[in-house]
Design a protein around this motif. Sequence first.
Motif, PDB file in Angstrom:
ATOM      1  N   PHE A   1       0.817  -1.208   0.000  1.00  0.00           N
ATOM      2  CA  PHE A   1       0.000   0.000   0.000  1.00  0.00           C
ATOM      3  C   PHE A   1       0.855   1.264   0.000  1.00  0.00           C
ATOM      4  O   PHE A   1       1.979   1.284   0.508  1.00  0.00           O
ATOM      5  CB  PHE A   1      -0.933   0.015   1.216  1.00  0.00           C
ATOM      6  CG  PHE A   1      -2.126  -0.884   1.074  1.00  0.00           C
ATOM      7  CD1 PHE A   1      -3.312  -0.411   0.527  1.00  0.00           C
ATOM      8  CD2 PHE A   1      -2.052  -2.221   1.464  1.00  0.00           C
ATOM      9  CE1 PHE A   1      -4.414  -1.257   0.388  1.00  0.00           C
ATOM     10  CE2 PHE A   1      -3.135  -3.059   1.320  1.00  0.00           C
ATOM     11  CZ  PHE A   1      -4.326  -2.578   0.783  1.00  0.00           C
ATOM     12  N   LYS A   2       0.283   2.319  -0.580  1.00  0.00           N
ATOM     13  CA  LYS A   2       0.866   3.659  -0.521  1.00  0.00           C
ATOM     14  C   LYS A   2      -0.172   4.592   0.070  1.00  0.00           C
ATOM     15  O   LYS A   2      -1.380   4.365  -0.057  1.00  0.00           O
ATOM     16  CB  LYS A   2       1.270   4.142  -1.913  1.00  0.00           C
ATOM     17  CG  LYS A   2       2.369   3.292  -2.563  1.00  0.00           C
ATOM     18  CD  LYS A   2       2.754   3.860  -3.911  1.00  0.00           C
ATOM     19  CE  LYS A   2       3.846   3.014  -4.563  1.00  0.00           C
ATOM     20  NZ  LYS A   2       5.111   3.086  -3.793  1.00  0.00           N
ATOM     21  N   ARG A   3       0.318   5.657   0.754  1.00  0.00           N
ATOM     22  CA  ARG A   3      -0.590   6.593   1.417  1.00  0.00           C
ATOM     23  C   ARG A   3      -0.644   7.917   0.671  1.00  0.00           C
ATOM     24  O   ARG A   3       0.388   8.443   0.252  1.00  0.00           O
ATOM     25  CB  ARG A   3      -0.117   6.835   2.864  1.00  0.00           C
ATOM     26  CG  ARG A   3      -1.112   7.637   3.706  1.00  0.00           C
ATOM     27  CD  ARG A   3      -0.623   7.759   5.146  1.00  0.00           C
ATOM     28  NE  ARG A   3       0.507   8.656   5.264  1.00  0.00           N
ATOM     29  CZ  ARG A   3       0.411   9.976   5.352  1.00  0.00           C
ATOM     30  NH1 ARG A   3      -0.783  10.550   5.307  1.00  0.00           N
ATOM     31  NH2 ARG A   3       1.490  10.727   5.459  1.00  0.00           N
ATOM     32  N   GLN A   4      -1.851   8.457   0.519  1.00  0.00           N
ATOM     33  CA  GLN A   4      -2.064   9.755  -0.119  1.00  0.00           C
ATOM     34  C   GLN A   4      -1.331   9.867  -1.455  1.00  0.00           C
ATOM     35  O   GLN A   4      -0.608  10.823  -1.729  1.00  0.00           O
ATOM     36  CB  GLN A   4      -1.628  10.880   0.829  1.00  0.00           C
ATOM     37  CG  GLN A   4      -2.444  10.995   2.089  1.00  0.00           C
ATOM     38  CD  GLN A   4      -3.854  11.495   1.831  1.00  0.00           C
ATOM     39  OE1 GLN A   4      -4.129  12.096   0.799  1.00  0.00           O
ATOM     40  NE2 GLN A   4      -4.768  11.241   2.761  1.00  0.00           N
ATOM     41  N   THR A   5      -1.519   8.860  -2.299  1.00  0.00           N
ATOM     42  CA  THR A   5      -0.848   8.819  -3.595  1.00  0.00           C
ATOM     43  C   THR A   5      -1.871   9.040  -4.709  1.00  0.00           C
ATOM     44  O   THR A   5      -2.918   8.393  -4.718  1.00  0.00           O
ATOM     45  CB  THR A   5      -0.168   7.448  -3.794  1.00  0.00           C
ATOM     46  OG1 THR A   5       0.790   7.267  -2.750  1.00  0.00           O
ATOM     47  CG2 THR A   5       0.544   7.384  -5.134  1.00  0.00           C
ATOM     48  N   PRO A   6      -1.609   9.958  -5.643  1.00  0.00           N
ATOM     49  CA  PRO A   6      -2.579  10.218  -6.711  1.00  0.00           C
ATOM     50  C   PRO A   6      -2.822   8.988  -7.590  1.00  0.00           C
ATOM     51  O   PRO A   6      -1.895   8.271  -7.960  1.00  0.00           O
ATOM     52  CB  PRO A   6      -1.919  11.332  -7.530  1.00  0.00           C
ATOM     53  CG  PRO A   6      -0.933  11.962  -6.603  1.00  0.00           C
ATOM     54  CD  PRO A   6      -0.449  10.861  -5.721  1.00  0.00           C
ATOM     55  N   VAL A   7      -4.081   8.769  -7.889  1.00  0.00           N
ATOM     56  CA  VAL A   7      -4.484   7.781  -8.896  1.00  0.00           C
ATOM     57  C   VAL A   7      -5.254   8.584  -9.936  1.00  0.00           C
ATOM     58  O   VAL A   7      -6.418   8.925  -9.740  1.00  0.00           O
ATOM     59  CB  VAL A   7      -5.363   6.667  -8.296  1.00  0.00           C
ATOM     60  CG1 VAL A   7      -5.738   5.665  -9.403  1.00  0.00           C
ATOM     61  CG2 VAL A   7      -4.674   5.972  -7.141  1.00  0.00           C
ATOM     62  N   GLY A   8      -4.562   8.922 -11.014  1.00  0.00           N
ATOM     63  CA  GLY A   8      -5.201   9.813 -11.974  1.00  0.00           C
ATOM     64  C   GLY A   8      -5.453  11.161 -11.340  1.00  0.00           C
ATOM     65  O   GLY A   8      -4.562  11.779 -10.767  1.00  0.00           O
ATOM     66  N   ARG A   9      -6.699  11.623 -11.387  1.00  0.00           N
ATOM     67  CA  ARG A   9      -7.042  12.925 -10.839  1.00  0.00           C
ATOM     68  C   ARG A   9      -7.497  12.854  -9.383  1.00  0.00           C
ATOM     69  O   ARG A   9      -7.899  13.864  -8.799  1.00  0.00           O
ATOM     70  CB  ARG A   9      -8.129  13.586 -11.685  1.00  0.00           C
ATOM     71  CG  ARG A   9      -9.434  12.846 -11.718  1.00  0.00           C
ATOM     72  CD  ARG A   9     -10.503  13.609 -12.505  1.00  0.00           C
ATOM     73  NE  ARG A   9     -10.179  13.716 -13.919  1.00  0.00           N
ATOM     74  CZ  ARG A   9      -9.802  14.847 -14.494  1.00  0.00           C
ATOM     75  NH1 ARG A   9      -9.698  15.958 -13.794  1.00  0.00           N
ATOM     76  NH2 ARG A   9      -9.534  14.892 -15.777  1.00  0.00           N
TER      77      ARG A   9
ATOM     78  N   VAL B   1      -3.799   3.272  -1.251  1.00  0.00           N
ATOM     79  CA  VAL B   1      -4.052   2.554  -2.486  1.00  0.00           C
ATOM     80  C   VAL B   1      -3.027   1.444  -2.660  1.00  0.00           C
ATOM     81  O   VAL B   1      -1.852   1.605  -2.326  1.00  0.00           O
ATOM     82  CB  VAL B   1      -4.016   3.511  -3.697  1.00  0.00           C
ATOM     83  CG1 VAL B   1      -2.650   4.150  -3.862  1.00  0.00           C
ATOM     84  CG2 VAL B   1      -4.408   2.791  -4.976  1.00  0.00           C
ATOM     85  N   SER B   2      -3.478   0.305  -3.163  1.00  0.00           N
ATOM     86  CA  SER B   2      -2.598  -0.795  -3.533  1.00  0.00           C
ATOM     87  C   SER B   2      -2.719  -0.986  -5.035  1.00  0.00           C
ATOM     88  O   SER B   2      -3.761  -1.416  -5.524  1.00  0.00           O
ATOM     89  CB  SER B   2      -2.983  -2.086  -2.805  1.00  0.00           C
ATOM     90  OG  SER B   2      -2.254  -3.176  -3.340  1.00  0.00           O
ATOM     91  N   PHE B   3      -1.679  -0.627  -5.753  1.00  0.00           N
ATOM     92  CA  PHE B   3      -1.703  -0.807  -7.193  1.00  0.00           C
ATOM     93  C   PHE B   3      -1.608  -2.288  -7.550  1.00  0.00           C
ATOM     94  O   PHE B   3      -2.100  -2.729  -8.590  1.00  0.00           O
ATOM     95  CB  PHE B   3      -0.541  -0.039  -7.837  1.00  0.00           C
ATOM     96  CG  PHE B   3      -0.668   1.452  -7.692  1.00  0.00           C
ATOM     97  CD1 PHE B   3      -1.641   2.147  -8.398  1.00  0.00           C
ATOM     98  CD2 PHE B   3       0.160   2.164  -6.841  1.00  0.00           C
ATOM     99  CE1 PHE B   3      -1.767   3.523  -8.274  1.00  0.00           C
ATOM    100  CE2 PHE B   3       0.045   3.537  -6.712  1.00  0.00           C
ATOM    101  CZ  PHE B   3      -0.927   4.222  -7.425  1.00  0.00           C
ATOM    102  N   VAL B   4      -0.965  -3.043  -6.655  1.00  0.00           N
ATOM    103  CA  VAL B   4      -0.847  -4.491  -6.885  1.00  0.00           C
ATOM    104  C   VAL B   4      -2.210  -5.159  -6.776  1.00  0.00           C
ATOM    105  O   VAL B   4      -2.615  -5.953  -7.644  1.00  0.00           O
ATOM    106  CB  VAL B   4       0.136  -5.120  -5.871  1.00  0.00           C
ATOM    107  CG1 VAL B   4       0.193  -6.630  -6.065  1.00  0.00           C
ATOM    108  CG2 VAL B   4       1.519  -4.503  -6.016  1.00  0.00           C
ATOM    109  N   GLN B   5      -2.959  -4.829  -5.699  1.00  0.00           N
ATOM    110  CA  GLN B   5      -4.257  -5.458  -5.464  1.00  0.00           C
ATOM    111  C   GLN B   5      -5.408  -4.712  -6.135  1.00  0.00           C
ATOM    112  O   GLN B   5      -6.547  -5.196  -6.096  1.00  0.00           O
ATOM    113  CB  GLN B   5      -4.519  -5.534  -3.948  1.00  0.00           C
ATOM    114  CG  GLN B   5      -3.473  -6.301  -3.160  1.00  0.00           C
ATOM    115  CD  GLN B   5      -3.584  -7.794  -3.392  1.00  0.00           C
ATOM    116  OE1 GLN B   5      -4.539  -8.273  -4.002  1.00  0.00           O
ATOM    117  NE2 GLN B   5      -2.589  -8.543  -2.925  1.00  0.00           N
ATOM    118  N   ARG B   6      -5.115  -3.538  -6.683  1.00  0.00           N
ATOM    119  CA  ARG B   6      -6.158  -2.705  -7.323  1.00  0.00           C
ATOM    120  C   ARG B   6      -7.281  -2.418  -6.334  1.00  0.00           C
ATOM    121  O   ARG B   6      -8.471  -2.587  -6.616  1.00  0.00           O
ATOM    122  CB  ARG B   6      -6.738  -3.382  -8.566  1.00  0.00           C
ATOM    123  CG  ARG B   6      -5.721  -3.772  -9.606  1.00  0.00           C
ATOM    124  CD  ARG B   6      -5.150  -2.576 -10.331  1.00  0.00           C
ATOM    125  NE  ARG B   6      -6.093  -1.943 -11.238  1.00  0.00           N
ATOM    126  CZ  ARG B   6      -5.823  -0.900 -12.009  1.00  0.00           C
ATOM    127  NH1 ARG B   6      -4.601  -0.356 -11.960  1.00  0.00           N
ATOM    128  NH2 ARG B   6      -6.718  -0.375 -12.799  1.00  0.00           N
TER     129      ARG B   6
END
Length: 398
Positions: free
Chosen positions: A320-328, A334-339
């Motif tokens: 997981f990452k904290r307070q990370t932009p996903v698009g806008r 957010v976990s980009f690995v687990q979506r």
Amino acid sequence: MSGTDKTKTGVDLIGPVVILVEPQLGENIGMAARAMGNFALTRLRLVKPRDGWPNIAAQRAASGADHILDRAELFDTVEQAVADLTLLFATTARAHDQAKPVAAPDAAAREIAGHVAAGGGAGILFGRERYGLQNEEVALANRIITFPVNPGFASLNLAQAVLLIGYEWFKLSTGGGLPFAMPERSEPASQYQMQAFFDNLVRELDKVEFLRPAEKRDTMLVNLRNIFTRMDPTKQDMHTLHGVVMAIAEGRKGPAKGGVLDGEQATRLRALLAEHGQGTAPSESSTVRGLARLLRRNPTDAERILWQALTKDRRFAGQFKRQTPVGRHIPDFVSFVQRIAIELVNPGETEMIVKDRAMRQVWLEQRGYRVLDIEAAAVERDLAGELERLQSSLEDGR
């Protein structure tokens, strides 16, 4: 070098007479007098100074050694200047093919000190800036002083030569005592105090997972401990270091300084972010970017608790990452690995925040992200239960 302290009493010593033979520049006489003053040499004799005497240039260059210049004696010949002396040294960088003992400055200083202590008069001849002393003048001396300098560049200016002799004589006469020492330190830190500091340091390092990998932990701890034990720290040192560690660990309180927001403050910031965002990417609006940065740097207690769990729990660590932009949009985690995106819900959120979260959820789900809402109060009340729910959600998504 500056540093004369007018409040201190100077050393009063009976030393050798300094005799300058036909000095060419007033500045050199002044600088020689300054060097004499540094080492309590007070008797100056001048043989036919080229630019006359008294000399304003000498006074300017003396930097306060006026008492030496004011008492300087003037002579027409070297013979007159040395007539009353019973031990005379001639300084030279050149061999004059004369059968005289040759001494270095320290050996000459020892002989001068003994001679003066026995009631004798001693003097040191210094030659002209351009070519030094003549053979006839060296012949008047009992001894020769020469300096251990680079033979390929042996030229010293007049003041330097006087200073080297003066230093050796003064050091010998005063026992080489320094004018000041290091200020008294606080008493040494006890082993108990050292251990308390080290335990606190390790505890904070563990919180940020500094001591990794596990197999190197013991070696890293030994190295860290040796850094501080080599310092021989005082109690004050330990108080300071402890304060440094705690300041870094706790952060400076207040917006954008690593502080902690309560739920109400976080809610207000989120409302402002929702109001100004309106679907704008964080990079497209300075207001949105600033508010997002405030939230990132000032997490609530619930965010801190959940983030520490996500980074330390083996089920989630590194995912997981904290307070990370996903698009806008910027989900809380957010976990980009687990979506998967996690949204923390604070008590008393406004309609604007709820609407903004719903829009964000739709946007994320359209792009293949699952969104999990977690109550901030639930994290503080039952963290283990919320982590189990998150684990179930991850497993369901496989």
